[in-house]
Design an enzyme around this catalytic site. Structure first.
Site, PDB file in Angstrom:
ATOM      1  N   ALA A 219      -6.928   3.619   6.589  1.00 30.49           N
ATOM      2  CA  ALA A 219      -5.742   4.405   6.949  1.00 30.49           C
ATOM      3  C   ALA A 219      -4.725   4.360   5.813  1.00 30.49           C
ATOM      4  CB  ALA A 219      -5.110   3.846   8.224  1.00 30.49           C
ATOM      5  N   ASP A 220      -3.941   5.443   5.678  1.00 28.15           N
ATOM      6  CA  ASP A 220      -2.791   5.357   4.770  1.00 28.15           C
ATOM      7  C   ASP A 220      -1.545   5.142   5.625  1.00 28.15           C
ATOM      8  OD1 ASP A 220      -2.042   7.822   5.795  1.00 28.15           O
ATOM      9  OD2 ASP A 220      -2.684   8.964   4.041  1.00 28.15           O
ATOM     10  N   SER A 221      -0.388   4.998   4.969  1.00 27.70           N
ATOM     11  CA  SER A 221       0.811   4.642   5.730  1.00 27.70           C
ATOM     12  C   SER A 221       1.191   5.728   6.747  1.00 27.70           C
ATOM     13  CB  SER A 221       1.978   4.356   4.787  1.00 27.70           C
ATOM     14  OG  SER A 221       2.136   5.429   3.889  1.00 27.70           O
TER      15      SER A 221
ATOM     16  N   ASP B  94      -0.963   7.616   8.312  1.00 29.65           N
ATOM     17  CA  ASP B  94      -1.889   7.454   9.446  1.00 29.65           C
ATOM     18  C   ASP B  94      -1.352   6.415  10.426  1.00 29.65           C
ATOM     19  OD1 ASP B  94      -3.964   9.245   8.703  1.00 29.65           O
ATOM     20  OD2 ASP B  94      -4.705   7.796   7.246  1.00 29.65           O
TER      21      ASP B  94
END
Lengths: 78, 245
Positions: free
Chosen positions: A35-37, A39
């Site tokens: 995940a990225d931030s 997400d």
């Protein structure tokens, strides 16, 4: 496994498009599930919607793993 | 092209000349509009003029809680917000050496901080729907500077930087964030200038005239439309060639 855990995992699987086997309780959204931030922001929004609760920003920041999410929701469910 | 049917737009500062024109243009393209401002009377008048698909949602943007409330009010009135136009702005001009701290704060709070709070609050729904438009009305002086307007120029330059950051954060979710930077636009504010001042002003503009509010509204309609889905983090300068950036 609790009902909350199942529902949390389902949201994570659907949102991040990851394999069910990878979504263990200790899995970190960012480190283990890719995940990225942004997400993680969306995941918190999805949890809020699913469980009808409000997750304040300072609590949201601490929700880094599947278990963190389950624990918060179980502790704060009415 | 540029059809906004079914879209819901919130326009702040809709009681002013430019905001009024933006609201009318979005509405004419089929959008439902929420009209915000501090003075209710001109908003009600505009609503009456527009007829259907128009709501009045007053707010005092110097208060940050009111900003969050405004998003809630507009969402309650229209169902959702697809397009946010951060148009509200004010000036408290004065030479920097004489500028009161209060005048600095007022301008930064209303022009920049409120735009941020509104954007922050509106993004939630846009992220869920994976689509949205945030449009900031900045100014040519945010890029060129202008004596006597250190606070105003800072707020407008800030809006451009803020929009670029937001644009990068949410581009992957189908949301675009852009600015329109008007040059000199004929409004009630410029009506007070005398002929000699007008002449001098027009001589500094390659197009030889001041812009109209509709010139700005057209740029906003474009950015709000589906046709502008690949444009984000940009500033459209609408200034008759006065500054080519």
């Amino acid at each position: 496994m609790s009902d909350v855990a199942d529902r949390v995992k389902k949201i994570v699987i659907d949102h991040l498009g990851v394999d069910e086997a990878k979504v263990t309780e200790t899995a970190s959204f960012i480190d283990d599930l890719g995940a990225d931030s942004l997400d993680t922001v969306e995941l918190v929004m999805a949890f809020e919607e699913e469980f009808g609760c409000e997750i304040p920003d300072d609590a949201a920041e601490k929700i880094q793993t599947v278990k963190n999410a389950i624990d918060f929701i179980e502790a704060n469910q009415g | 092209m540029f059809d906004l049917s079914g879209k819901c737009a919130l326009v702040t500062g809709a009681s002013g000349d430019i905001g009024n024109a933006i609201a009318k243009a979005l509405h004419a393209r089929g959008a439902t509009v929420a009209l915000s401002g501090t003075r209710t009377e001109p908003l009600e008048k505009l609503k009456a003029e527009l007829g259907e698909r128009a709501f009045v949602t007053p707010a005092n943007l110097s208060d940050m809680d009111s900003c969050v409330q405004l998003i809630k009010d507009a969402e309650a009135a229209m169902g959702q917000i697809d397009i946010l136009v951060n148009n509200a702005g004010l000036t408290r001009d004065g030479l920097a050496m004489r500028m009161k701290e209060e005048d600095w704060d007022t301008v930064i709070n209303v022009n920049l901080k409120a735009a941020f709070k509104l954007s922050q609050a509106v993004l939630r729904g846009m992220m869920k729907r994976k689509t949205g438009r945030i449009i900031g009305i900045t100014s040519i002086v945010g890029v060129t500077g202008n004596p006597g307007q250190a606070n105003y120029c800072a707020s407008k330059a800030g809006m451009i930087g803020m929009s670029k950051s937001l644009a990068q954060e949410v581009a992957s979710r189908g949301i675009t964030v852009n600015c329109v930077a008007p040059g000199f636009i004929a409004t009630a504010m410029t009506d007070v200038l005398d002929d000699a001042q007008h002449e001098k002003l027009n001589a500094s503009i390659p197009a030889g005239r001041m812009g109209s509010v509709d010139d700005i509204a057209g740029a906003v309609v474009y950015l709000a439309s589906d046709e502008a889905s690949y444009m984000t983090g940009q500033t459209l300068h609408v200034n008759g060639g006065m500054a080519m950036i």
